[in-house]
Motif scaffolding. Structure first.
Motif, short mmCIF file in Angstrom:
data_model
loop_
_atom_site.label_atom_id
_atom_site.label_comp_id
_atom_site.label_asym_id
_atom_site.label_seq_id
_atom_site.Cartn_x
_atom_site.Cartn_y
_atom_site.Cartn_z
N ASN A 71 -7.75 -4.40 -4.71
CA ASN A 71 -8.98 -3.55 -4.39
C ASN A 71 -8.37 -2.32 -4.52
N ASP A 103 4.11 2.60 -4.24
CA ASP A 103 3.16 3.23 -5.17
C ASP A 103 2.83 2.29 -6.17
N ASP A 157 0.77 -1.26 0.07
CA ASP A 157 -0.17 -0.08 0.12
C ASP A 157 0.98 1.27 -0.01
#
Ligand SMILES: C[S@@+](CC[C@H](N)C(=O)[O-])C[C@H]1O[C@@H](n2cnc3c(N)ncnc32)[C@H](O)[C@@H]1O
Length: 297
Positions: free
Chosen positions: A197, A181, A153
């Motif tokens: 997601n 990133d 993340d």
């Protein structure tokens, strides 16, 4: 007077319904939301027996419940943030306002062991891209006991929370947390399964979200005018990180329509969910190889 658990439940249920709180974060009715609060305040488990309903509430418990109900009704704070916990695939996960409250229909695919793609074999290396609380990564690791999982993340504070969940499920040796990133810090890694997601809410939906969603990090939701800012970047790069027999699964929610409209020639497999949810597609590495140039801007 709210002397018993039952008194509180009836009162809070009717108030939540009267004030039209929005149910979009794990519970779909006022009774269950009220129950979650009283279970939290009393410090009992969800499998508590019926005699719990007649238990009394002392003054401190009553006050704490009043305060929580006020935050739910007036600030529209989701229950999961009030109690610091959300359920995913039947398991509790710690949450705070640095992470999206887990609710992805991808849970159902994990439960099924991604059997459409992994019959007679198991994914050995899995990437949980845009991991948030790492609910998806943790559940993948628990489902595939031989797999190594990376949960990545861009948000350092989300990863801090993910670390807590990793500890709860004792997955330190098989679940790596990586600040990145998208694929930036994943060079040299390759996966049999990538599950993402990402943020995918388009501007119209962002402008019309029920207030409950404004308590979630906007960086977990907003994805530009058409909701496709992140998914296009992911699909442009994913092949470099997918093994030849690999598969990528991506949730895009309501942005499914925009995806189909912009990429009519891409053979997305849109998945169906028995327990609700939509806007999740799969592409095999081979399929993606043939159309990846469409996503490169
Ligand atoms: C929709 S949430 C999904 C969280 C979690 N996977 C779940 O299902 O509950 C999207 C996540 O993407 C992360 N994110 C946003 N921009 C990102 C980027 N450029 N690279 C990696 N992660 C990003 C956010 O911090 C957020 O945790």
């Amino acid at each position: 007077m709210l002397e018993s658990v039952k008194d509180f439940l009836y009162w809070a249920e009717s108030l939540f319904n009267k004030k039209l709180v929005y149910f979009g974060h794990g519970f779909d009715n006022a009774w269950d939301e009220a129950l979650a609060l009283v279970i939290f305040v009393k410090g009992v488990n969800w499998d508590v027996d019926e005699s719990f309903l007649t238990e009394t509430l002392n003054d401190a418990e009553q006050q704490q419940l009043f305060d929580l109900v006020q935050q739910r009704v007036e600030k529209r704070m989701p229950i999961a943030y009030l109690v610091g916990e959300a359920w995913f695939l039947g398991l509790p996960f710690s949450v705070n306002r640095e992470v999206l409250i887990p609710r992805s229909p991808i849970a159902e695919l994990i439960d099924d062991g991604f059997s459409l793609w992994f019959k007679g074999r198991s994914p050995q290396n899995i990437l949980d891209l845009c991991a948030g609380s790492a609910c998806i990564g943790v559940c993948c690791a628990l489902t595939f006991s031989g797999a190594k999982v990376d949960s990545s993340d861009i948000s350092a504070s989300a990863l801090q929370l993910a670390k807590k969940n990793r500890t709860t499920y004792e997955l330190e040796d098989r679940l790596e947390l990586i600040q990145s990133d998208l694929f930036q810090n994943l060079a040299g890694r390759s996966y049999d399964l990538i599950v993402a997601n990402p943020p995918y809410v388009d501007q119209v939906d962002m402008d019309n979200l029920p207030p409950e969603y404004t308590h979630e990090p906007s960086m977990a939701l907003a994805a530009g005018d058409d909701g496709l800012d992140f998914v296009k970047l992911i699909l442009a790069q994913a092949n470099d990180y997918l093994n030849d027999e690999g598969v990528i699964i991506v949730e895009v929610g309501n942005s499914q329509e925009a995806m189909i409209a912009q990429f009519p020639s891409v053979p997305f497999l849109w998945l169906e969910f028995a327990q609700g949810g939509h806007g999740v597609f799969a592409l095999t590495a081979q399929q993606l190889k043939e159309c990846r140039k469409l996503f490169v801007s």
